[in-house]
Design a protein around this motif. Sequence first.
Motif, PDB file in Angstrom:
ATOM      1  N   LYS A  81     -14.708  -3.947  -1.480  1.00 16.04           N
ATOM      2  CA  LYS A  81     -14.273  -2.955  -2.465  1.00 16.04           C
ATOM      3  C   LYS A  81     -13.071  -2.135  -1.974  1.00 16.04           C
ATOM      4  CE  LYS A  81     -18.822  -2.552  -4.597  1.00 16.04           C
ATOM      5  NZ  LYS A  81     -18.709  -3.806  -5.227  1.00 16.04           N
ATOM      6  N   GLY A  82     -12.569  -2.455  -0.799  1.00 16.93           N
ATOM      7  CA  GLY A  82     -11.409  -1.762  -0.265  1.00 16.93           C
ATOM      8  C   GLY A  82     -11.728  -0.523   0.557  1.00 16.93           C
ATOM      9  N   TYR A  83     -13.015  -0.186   0.698  1.00 20.43           N
ATOM     10  CA  TYR A  83     -13.375   1.022   1.447  1.00 20.43           C
ATOM     11  C   TYR A  83     -12.981   0.903   2.924  1.00 20.43           C
ATOM     12  CZ  TYR A  83     -16.286   1.800  -2.695  1.00 20.43           C
ATOM     13  OH  TYR A  83     -16.741   1.950  -3.970  1.00 20.43           O
ATOM     14  N   GLY A  84     -13.190  -0.272   3.503  1.00 23.88           N
ATOM     15  CA  GLY A  84     -12.826  -0.473   4.907  1.00 23.88           C
ATOM     16  C   GLY A  84     -11.337  -0.328   5.126  1.00 23.88           C
ATOM     17  N   SER A  85     -10.542  -0.897   4.225  1.00 24.90           N
ATOM     18  CA  SER A  85      -9.079  -0.791   4.335  1.00 24.90           C
ATOM     19  C   SER A  85      -8.635   0.657   4.221  1.00 24.90           C
ATOM     20  CB  SER A  85      -8.406  -1.613   3.234  1.00 24.90           C
ATOM     21  OG  SER A  85      -8.682  -2.975   3.375  1.00 24.90           O
ATOM     22  N   LEU A 135     -19.365  -0.739   7.871  1.00 24.36           N
ATOM     23  CA  LEU A 135     -19.713  -0.468   6.483  1.00 24.36           C
ATOM     24  C   LEU A 135     -21.201  -0.746   6.287  1.00 24.36           C
ATOM     25  CD1 LEU A 135     -16.628  -1.886   4.582  1.00 24.36           C
ATOM     26  CD2 LEU A 135     -17.102   0.464   5.275  1.00 24.36           C
ATOM     27  N   GLY A 136     -21.797  -0.049   5.338  1.00 25.53           N
ATOM     28  CA  GLY A 136     -23.241  -0.036   5.173  1.00 25.53           C
ATOM     29  C   GLY A 136     -23.854  -1.146   4.366  1.00 25.53           C
ATOM     30  N   GLY A 137     -23.316  -2.338   4.401  1.00 22.27           N
ATOM     31  CA  GLY A 137     -23.975  -3.470   3.769  1.00 22.27           C
ATOM     32  C   GLY A 137     -23.162  -4.128   2.682  1.00 22.27           C
ATOM     33  N   ALA A 138     -23.695  -5.257   2.208  1.00 25.08           N
ATOM     34  CA  ALA A 138     -22.987  -6.111   1.249  1.00 25.08           C
ATOM     35  C   ALA A 138     -22.608  -5.378  -0.033  1.00 25.08           C
ATOM     36  CB  ALA A 138     -23.836  -7.338   0.926  1.00 25.08           C
TER      37      ALA A 138
END
Length: 182
Positions: free
Chosen positions: A111-115, A103-106
Amino acid sequence: MIAPDYFREQVTLTTPNLRLEPLGPQHFDGSWAALHDPETRRLTGTHATFTEEQVRSWLASRADAHDRADWAIIRLSDDAYVGEVVLSDLDPHTESMSFRISLGGASVFGKGYGSEATKAVVDYGLQVVGLHRISLEVVDYNTRAQRVYEKVGFHTEGLLREAWFWDGEWSDVVVMAVVAGH
């Protein structure tokens, strides 16, 4: 057996909040920013520094890599690049691949994007591609990622002791995998 060039026609995957589209030159700005984000570098173990030309060349080469799938993770609400997710190291005979996400940073963590991206790619790999096994390695201090992987069905298989060196300290690497039907 899975065709060695299965990903010749890489598909776009869509989830409720994301579009996973084939990674390419149009994603340079997001990729470049992620490669310079200190926390992203720490979590992915990226020690190398890359020139602009190297990154542009890598992105341009993705369309010709038919034994793997590299997706840009795009947020649907504003078309922002939030990271990348990859299935690589296709072994057509054992129907297995490796998984990686960055993912592109803090600003996009938590926010659930990785999941959401992980679930979409694992489901695609197991249910559409026909993979039997997807494996990954994650540094032991990245417990947030480990929880995501467990939610999606990955199980811990082992530990590579002191296999990760960052900022003068050794860490263990956790080996995880998900197997079709389990």
